[in-house]
Design an enzyme around this catalytic site. Structure first.
Site, mmCIF file in Angstrom:
data_model
loop_
_atom_site.group_PDB
_atom_site.id
_atom_site.type_symbol
_atom_site.label_atom_id
_atom_site.label_comp_id
_atom_site.label_asym_id
_atom_site.label_seq_id
_atom_site.Cartn_x
_atom_site.Cartn_y
_atom_site.Cartn_z
ATOM 1 N N PRO A 23 -12.194 0.646 -6.847
ATOM 2 C CA PRO A 23 -11.512 0.591 -8.144
ATOM 3 C C PRO A 23 -10.049 1.020 -8.006
ATOM 4 O O PRO A 23 -9.773 2.054 -7.400
ATOM 5 C CB PRO A 23 -12.307 1.581 -9.005
ATOM 6 C CG PRO A 23 -13.059 2.447 -8.045
ATOM 7 C CD PRO A 23 -13.279 1.633 -6.823
ATOM 8 N N CYS A 25 -6.570 1.178 -10.496
ATOM 9 C CA CYS A 25 -5.879 0.965 -11.764
ATOM 10 C C CYS A 25 -4.705 0.020 -11.576
ATOM 11 O O CYS A 25 -3.929 0.163 -10.625
ATOM 12 C CB CYS A 25 -5.350 2.286 -12.303
ATOM 13 S SG CYS A 25 -6.627 3.337 -12.974
ATOM 14 N N TYR A 181 -10.621 13.777 -12.463
ATOM 15 C CA TYR A 181 -10.724 13.344 -13.860
ATOM 16 C C TYR A 181 -11.844 14.138 -14.551
ATOM 17 O O TYR A 181 -12.443 15.030 -13.941
ATOM 18 C CB TYR A 181 -10.884 11.816 -13.927
ATOM 19 C CG TYR A 181 -9.646 11.147 -13.363
ATOM 20 C CD1 TYR A 181 -8.419 11.308 -14.017
ATOM 21 C CD2 TYR A 181 -9.669 10.443 -12.163
ATOM 22 C CE1 TYR A 181 -7.257 10.762 -13.499
ATOM 23 C CE2 TYR A 181 -8.507 9.888 -11.636
ATOM 24 C CZ TYR A 181 -7.295 10.057 -12.305
ATOM 25 O OH TYR A 181 -6.145 9.527 -11.792
ATOM 26 N N ARG A 323 -6.372 -0.065 -0.647
ATOM 27 C CA ARG A 323 -5.065 -0.658 -0.376
ATOM 28 C C ARG A 323 -5.124 -1.860 0.569
ATOM 29 O O ARG A 323 -4.301 -2.775 0.458
ATOM 30 C CB ARG A 323 -4.124 0.414 0.154
ATOM 31 C CG ARG A 323 -3.711 1.391 -0.949
ATOM 32 C CD ARG A 323 -3.164 2.669 -0.417
ATOM 33 N NE ARG A 323 -4.170 3.473 0.231
ATOM 34 C CZ ARG A 323 -3.950 4.674 0.772
ATOM 35 N NH1 ARG A 323 -2.725 5.175 0.751
ATOM 36 N NH2 ARG A 323 -4.919 5.359 1.331
HETATM 37 C C1 FMN Z 1 -2.982 1.536 -7.062
HETATM 38 C C2 FMN Z 1 -4.196 2.397 -6.926
HETATM 39 C C3 FMN Z 1 -4.984 2.647 -8.051
HETATM 40 C C4 FMN Z 1 -6.153 3.419 -7.933
HETATM 41 N N1 FMN Z 1 -6.977 3.561 -9.026
HETATM 42 C C5 FMN Z 1 -8.201 4.126 -8.867
HETATM 43 C C6 FMN Z 1 -9.177 4.056 -9.886
HETATM 44 O O1 FMN Z 1 -8.985 3.419 -10.925
HETATM 45 N N2 FMN Z 1 -10.359 4.682 -9.673
HETATM 46 C C7 FMN Z 1 -10.641 5.329 -8.487
HETATM 47 O O2 FMN Z 1 -11.734 5.877 -8.342
HETATM 48 N N3 FMN Z 1 -9.738 5.357 -7.484
HETATM 49 C C8 FMN Z 1 -8.562 4.753 -7.636
HETATM 50 N N4 FMN Z 1 -7.689 4.696 -6.580
HETATM 51 C C9 FMN Z 1 -8.133 5.215 -5.267
HETATM 52 C C10 FMN Z 1 -8.743 4.067 -4.453
HETATM 53 O O3 FMN Z 1 -9.875 3.515 -5.101
HETATM 54 C C11 FMN Z 1 -9.156 4.538 -3.051
HETATM 55 O O4 FMN Z 1 -10.161 5.498 -3.184
HETATM 56 C C12 FMN Z 1 -7.965 5.125 -2.288
HETATM 57 O O5 FMN Z 1 -6.832 4.288 -2.396
HETATM 58 C C13 FMN Z 1 -8.289 5.327 -0.795
HETATM 59 O O6 FMN Z 1 -8.734 4.132 -0.207
HETATM 60 P P1 FMN Z 1 -7.745 3.154 0.636
HETATM 61 O O7 FMN Z 1 -7.181 3.970 1.748
HETATM 62 O O8 FMN Z 1 -8.668 2.051 1.123
HETATM 63 O O9 FMN Z 1 -6.693 2.666 -0.303
HETATM 64 C C14 FMN Z 1 -6.505 3.972 -6.673
HETATM 65 C C15 FMN Z 1 -5.684 3.748 -5.571
HETATM 66 C C16 FMN Z 1 -4.560 2.957 -5.677
HETATM 67 C C17 FMN Z 1 -3.746 2.688 -4.439
#
Ligand code: FMN
Length: 352
Positions: A23, A25, A181, A323
């Site tokens: 997820p 945002c 949260y 990402r």
């Molecule tokens: C732009 C953006 C928005 C995010 N929004 C949420 C969200 O709505 N809910 C959530 O649980 N994590 C959110 N995260 C965290 C990501 O879901 C994820 O856990 C975090 O980026 C680490 O994983 P990655 O290294 O694969 O990006 C967000 C991360 C990014 C970069």
């Protein structure tokens, strides 16, 4: 066939591969409504081959948003736009999920590209709630501590939101209990200093999480999965920790939760997090080993071979990508070529 592309059946649904879009945002909604941006963004990842998409944090009440651009599902009128997205995603064989959320003390913020500061006054600001009157950042006003009646209203809002999510066609409901949260604020003794039945002991701090899970589980059909995202640790001495995450997961499993999506942090702005590749995978591994729960691992997973190794070593069952999928919506297509020498691209793109 690689492990990454081996289907998995969880409850009544089968995910065609182990790649889950995390997820994220988009801060691009108005009054909570999804629009063309969300449609294109999510459907692109389905075209790109993700097995599952968990839609960004979607607020169960307007005051539960992080920013005024967050998606929301507090009104029946939100359903139609979401239904268009879920129908299209399913058309590409991808399972649509939704993350239901309440931001608590981390709400009422400006959009990240405007600086992301908490908004105190103005049209886009609202008073924020929390378990205790302790602000996230020192320079922010203290949130209002929720009364028992208000806590019940939050639980009810999650339940109503879940019903709407089912109507909108989501096949997975993920409760957001991570990243500092509202539900996480109740879990952690650093943000929860209540003296009633919601604060103090582990049993009291997890009460809201369990009440929300029970309320949602009560109303969703068996055909819909129930997942929970947690922060396995606050990364701060005296905060929520891995042992408590294991204990909570055991209880959630008994309540019918099918997957724990294992993240970390987000509660304290000054936490020091060693964000190396796969830095949260060890938490998923411990939780999986000690509880037998199906786990998803998230956090700096970027390479197909790295993901395959995590699955082979039974560190986790699902690979949750944030990402990486923002940077490359077609990552699953590339990964399939690397791991299985297979072309899973839609037929329209076959010649590429
Ligand atoms: C732009 C953006 C928005 C995010 N929004 C949420 C969200 O709505 N809910 C959530 O649980 N994590 C959110 N995260 C965290 C990501 O879901 C994820 O856990 C975090 O980026 C680490 O994983 P990655 O290294 O694969 O990006 C967000 C991360 C990014 C970069």
């Amino acid at each position: 066939m690689s492990k990454l592309f081996t289907p998995i059946t969880i409850g009544d649904i089968t995910l065609k591969n182990r790649i889950v879009m995390s997820p994220m945002c988009q801060y691009s909604a108005e009054e909570g409504f999804a629009n063309d941006w969300h449609f294109v963004h999510y459907v692109s990842r389905a075209v790109g081959g993700a097995g599952t998409i968990i839609q960004e944090a979607t607020a169960v009440i307007p005051e539960g948003r992080i920013t005024y651009g967050d998606l929301g599902i507090w009104d029946e009128r939100h359903i139609d736009k979401f239904r268009k997205i879920t129908d299209a995603i399913k058309g590409y064989g991808t399972i649509p999920g939704i993350q239901l959320a309440h931001a608590g003390r981390k709400g009422s913020c400006d959009l990240p590209w405007n600086g992301g500061e908490e908004l105190i006054t103005g049209d886009h600001a609202w008073p924020v709630d929390a378990p205790s009157a302790i602000a996230f950042e020192k320079n922010e006003p203290d949130p209002v501590a929720l009364s028992k009646t208000e806590i019940d209203a939050v639980t009810n809002a999650f339940q109503q939101a879940a019903l709407r999510a089912v109507k909108a066609g989501y096949q997975i409901i993920e409760i957001h209990a991570a990243h500092g949260y509202l539900i996480h604020q109740f879990l952690s003794p650093l943000s929860n200093q209540r003296t009633d039945e919601y604060g103090g002991s582990f049993e009291n701090r997890i009460r809201l999480a369990l009440e929300v899970v029970d309320a949602v589980a009560q109303v969703i059909p068996k055909s819909v999965n129930l997942w929970v995202r947690i922060s396995a640790t606050d990364w701060v001495e005296g905060g929520w920790n891995l042992q408590e995450s294991v204990a909570l997961t055991k209880i959630l499993k008994e309540k019918g939760v099918q997957v724990i999506d294992v993240s970390s942090g987000g509660l304290m702005p000054d936490a020091i997090i060693p964000a190396d590749p796969g830095y949260q995978s060890g938490f998923a591994e411990t939780i999986k080993r000690e509880t037998g729960m199906i786990t998803g691992s998230v956090g700096l997973l970027t390479e197909a071979v790295q993901m395959e190794t995590l699955l082979t070593m039974q560190v986790c069952d699902l690979i949750v990508l944030g990402r990486k999928l923002l940077a490359d919506p077609y990552f699953p297509i590339h990964a399939s070529r690397i791991l299985d020498r297979k072309n899973i691209a839609p037929k329209q793109y076959g010649r590429a």
